[in-house]
Structure formats: C-alpha cells, structure tokens
Design a protein around this motif. Structure first.
Motif, PDB file in Angstrom:
ATOM      1  N   TRP A 126     -41.730  40.156  75.318  1.00  0.00           N
ATOM      2  CA  TRP A 126     -42.415  41.432  75.480  1.00  0.00           C
ATOM      3  C   TRP A 126     -41.618  42.375  76.364  1.00  0.00           C
ATOM      4  O   TRP A 126     -41.663  43.603  76.181  1.00  0.00           O
ATOM      5  N   ARG A 178     -38.264  42.510  76.505  1.00  0.00           N
ATOM      6  CA  ARG A 178     -37.208  43.050  75.651  1.00  0.00           C
ATOM      7  C   ARG A 178     -37.773  44.025  74.617  1.00  0.00           C
ATOM      8  O   ARG A 178     -37.133  45.042  74.305  1.00  0.00           O
ATOM      9  N   SER A 179     -38.962  43.715  74.102  1.00  0.00           N
ATOM     10  CA  SER A 179     -39.576  44.639  73.152  1.00  0.00           C
ATOM     11  C   SER A 179     -39.896  45.974  73.815  1.00  0.00           C
ATOM     12  O   SER A 179     -39.680  47.048  73.220  1.00  0.00           O
ATOM     13  N   ALA A 180     -40.387  45.919  75.038  1.00  0.00           N
ATOM     14  CA  ALA A 180     -40.682  47.165  75.753  1.00  0.00           C
ATOM     15  C   ALA A 180     -39.411  47.953  76.035  1.00  0.00           C
ATOM     16  O   ALA A 180     -39.390  49.188  75.916  1.00  0.00           O
ATOM     17  N   ALA A 206     -36.595  47.807  74.252  1.00  0.00           N
ATOM     18  CA  ALA A 206     -36.120  48.359  72.976  1.00  0.00           C
ATOM     19  C   ALA A 206     -36.959  49.570  72.554  1.00  0.00           C
ATOM     20  O   ALA A 206     -36.413  50.575  72.066  1.00  0.00           O
ATOM     21  N   PHE A 207     -38.247  49.491  72.731  1.00  0.00           N
ATOM     22  CA  PHE A 207     -39.109  50.619  72.371  1.00  0.00           C
ATOM     23  C   PHE A 207     -38.823  51.827  73.251  1.00  0.00           C
ATOM     24  O   PHE A 207     -38.803  52.970  72.776  1.00  0.00           O
ATOM     25  N   THR A 208     -38.560  51.572  74.527  1.00  0.00           N
ATOM     26  CA  THR A 208     -38.231  52.674  75.438  1.00  0.00           C
ATOM     27  C   THR A 208     -36.913  53.324  75.048  1.00  0.00           C
ATOM     28  O   THR A 208     -36.773  54.550  75.066  1.00  0.00           O
ATOM     29  N   LEU A 212     -35.623  53.353  72.061  1.00  0.00           N
ATOM     30  CA  LEU A 212     -35.861  54.083  70.823  1.00  0.00           C
ATOM     31  C   LEU A 212     -36.489  55.443  71.097  1.00  0.00           C
ATOM     32  O   LEU A 212     -36.080  56.474  70.522  1.00  0.00           O
ATOM     33  N   ILE A 213     -37.466  55.485  71.963  1.00  0.00           N
ATOM     34  CA  ILE A 213     -38.101  56.764  72.300  1.00  0.00           C
ATOM     35  C   ILE A 213     -37.098  57.692  72.989  1.00  0.00           C
ATOM     36  O   ILE A 213     -37.037  58.905  72.712  1.00  0.00           O
TER      37      ILE A 213
END
Length: 394
Positions: free
Chosen positions: A319, A321-323, A325-327, A329-330
């Motif tokens: 979670w 790393r997912s956060a 990666a999402f950050t 991306l944004i």
C-alpha cells in the motif's frame, strides 16, 4: 461559620498518571481511601469529583505520591490493601481453549500486568530495539490470539472470517506498535480492532459470504450459535464482552462506544432474547458456561506470529508503494497540464453574423429543353473542328 476551602486536586489525567507511576491498581488505591474501584475510575476519567473527607484523603494521597515518589506510596498502599481487603476473585481467567472465556483479564484494573504474566514476560512497553518489539509482540500474540479467535467465531459464525479478523487486528497492532505498546490494555486494543473488522457490514458483499459455513456438530451448540447470530450486532457484542469475556459494564460500554445505561439495556435485551429461545440459559452463569463450551468446541488454530508480522509488513509495503505510485501519477499529470496549458488569455472567436440577400447555394438540376439542344449542337460541331490527338500503334 466559614467553610474551609476544598483541597486542590490535579486534573483527571494527572491523577491517573500519578497512580500508574506507583504501579498500583485502582482497587489498591480504592482500598486505601475507602471507596470502590469504580469510584476511583470515575475520578480518573473526570466523570465525578470527590467531596468532603474522601476528597481530602484522595488529595493527600496524590500529594504524597508527587512529593515522596512512587516507591513509598506504593509500599504503603500495597500494605493497606493486603491487610484490609481480600483479593478480588476473577470471573474468568485463562484462555478459551480451557474452561474460562477471558484472556487472563480480570474485571477492573491490572489487565496489562495479567497479560504480561500469562505471556511469561514483563508488561509491554515501548521497545528499545526492534528485537524487543518483536518479542513483546510475539508474547502478546501467543497470549491473546487463541481466545480472540474463538470470540470472533462467536461474533460471526464463520471460521475463515474469524481467522482473518484476528490476523488483520494483529497486523494493525504491529503497524502501530509504538502506540499499542504503551496502551494500558494491549489485548483490549487488539480485541476492539478484531471486533470492528469482524462485524463490518461490507463482508456481506463478498461472494464467499453468500453461503453459510458448516454449523457445529452438536445440536445444542448449533442452537446457541443460531440465537447469537440472530441478535443485532451491538447486542451480540455487548453480550459476549460482558457474559463471555467478563468485562465490567462501564468497560463494556466504553469498548462498544455506548453509554453505561445503553450498554445495560442492550445486555438485558440480549439475555431476554437468548432466554426466550433457550430457557435453560436464563441464568447468567449457565450462559457463561455454554459460551465457554461453544467457543472451545471449535478447533480453531491461529497462524504463527511470524507469519502475521510478515504478511502485515508485506501489506504495508504494497500500500505504501501504491500510494507513492499514485502520487507520482498525479504529480506527472499535473506537470503535463501545467506544461501544455496556455499561458495567456486567448479570446474566443466571435460567432459569425447573419447576412441577408444571398441566394441559397443550389446544386445542378435537370437539363431544360434549351440546354439539351445546346448540348446536341456542341457535340455535332466538335466533329468539324481540328482532329483530336490520339495515340497510334506503330
């Protein structure tokens, strides 16, 4: 006649801190002052304030603790408790794989110390190193997991969900271990987390929960489990905490996030519902015994603490790393938008004006008689003109 001013008292949190600095339970302080442990708990929580002679005695005790240090006050209170009051009997001590229901927790104070003694170590505290934190977590897991697994089964009636609830609760405890380690009741912290996860209404949307699991083999156990599952979730949880785990009514109300009168009403309604369908369990002691037997009838095995910690760390890394990666991306989308967006104002073209008097555009229509005559004339006249160039074969 003028009244003497009331003795000053520290704030409720400071009262609790002073008592805990002497390693005394609320029952020992209550015995020294001459009140009940529930009264001391109310004083420390701020729900009530001592008055009269009890206020003076309580103020002197706190002042002595603050002035003399924890050791003399602890010895004096311990001696008073040993000579004045007998040891309070536990309603339920031990684990659910034996006769009692609780996890070594007695009604009132001292639950952290009881948990540490059952785990074979000292009271959990802030770990000085990762190894100490791991050992403290493993002791807490070994002590609390078996009984908590059976409690979750009685709450849900599902073995898989009970095991998953306990695992998630301990994974959350390991993730927040600095907070859990200094809690007054680490086992209660984990129990509350497991109960919240087990009773989440979102589980009913899972495909695996559309069909019930295999019921217990014994008919009496099936009947009791069906009655428990027919109760509202709040009633079921209150009944299990009070008649199963053995918490006091104020502690049950605090853990279920309800007032004490509301918790009492839930408990009464739950007992009435159980007694209506199973008259033999109208007596609380019989209900406590049957809950113990039902919990011990299921051979539920908790996974090893090492596996729970590893899965929790893996989940946390995923979670995290997912956060990240999402950050990223944004951030990239924002940077692209800023890069391609116009930097100055571009006026919108004005809409075209309507011009009158212009005939509408028309396409070619059918030939009139005059047009046909002209066409035939042109075709004939082309034969008398110069010869057209055409390729010839040699």
């Amino acid at each position: 006649m003028t009244q003497s001013p009331a003795s000053p008292l520290p704030p409720p949190k400071e009262r609790r801190r002073l008592r805990e600095s002497t390693s005394l339970t609320q029952a020992q302080v209550a015995a020294k002052i001459g009140v009940t442990s529930e009264t001391v708990r109310a004083w420390e929580s701020g729900r009530s304030t001592p008055r009269g002679h009890k206020r003076e005695t309580y103020a002197k005790f706190l002042a002595s603790v603050e002035a003399e240090g924890p050791a003399p006050a602890a010895k004096a209170a311990a001696a008073t408790t040993a000579t004045a009051t007998p040891v309070r009997s536990r309603r339920s001590v031990g684990r659910w794989d034996s006769a009692p229901l609780d996890q070594g927790q007695e009604r009132g104070g001292g639950r952290v110390r009881a948990a540490a003694e059952a785990a074979g170590g000292e009271s959990p505290g802030p770990a000085a190193s990762p190894d100490d934190a791991t050992k403290a977590f493993d002791r807490l897991y070994t002590y609390a997991a078996p009984g908590l697994l059976r409690q979750a089964y009685l709450l849900t009636g599902r073995r898989t969900l009970a095991r998953e609830s306990v695992e998630r609760a301990f994974q959350l405890a390991w993730e927040r271990w600095p907070e859990v380690a200094v809690d007054r009741d680490p086992a209660g912290w984990v129990r509350a987390a497991a109960y919240e996860y087990a009773m989440s209404p979102w589980h009913r949307l899972r495909p695996s929960h559309r069909h019930p699991e295999a019921p217990p083999a014994d008919s009496d156990d099936r009947a009791l489990l069906d009655v428990l599952l027919s109760l509202p979730s709040s009633y079921r949880r209150t009944l299990l905490l009070y008649d199963g785990v053995g918490l006091d009514l104020p502690e049950t109300a605090a853990e279920t996030e309800a007032t004490t009168p509301a918790a009492a009403q839930r408990l009464l309604h739950a007992r009435e519902a159980v007694a209506e369908q199973l008259p033999a369990l109208a007596v609380p002691d019989q209900l406590h015994r049957r809950l113990t037997e039902l919990a011990g009838a299921e051979k539920l095995q908790a996974p090893k603490s090492t596996l729970v910690r590893t899965d929790g760390e893996r989940r946390t890394r995923f979670w995290t790393r997912s956060a990240i990666a999402f950050t990223v991306l944004i951030f990239g989308a924002t940077a692209l938008t800023v890069r391609t967006a116009p930097t100055r104002y571009e006026p919108v073209p004005a809409p075209g004006a309507v011009i009158s008097g212009v005939p509408p555009r028309t396409g070619p229509g059918p030939l009139t008689q005059a047009d046909k005559k002209l066409r035939d004339k042109l075709r004939k006249s082309a034969m008398s003109g110069p010869h057209r160039l055409a390729p010839e074969v040699d």
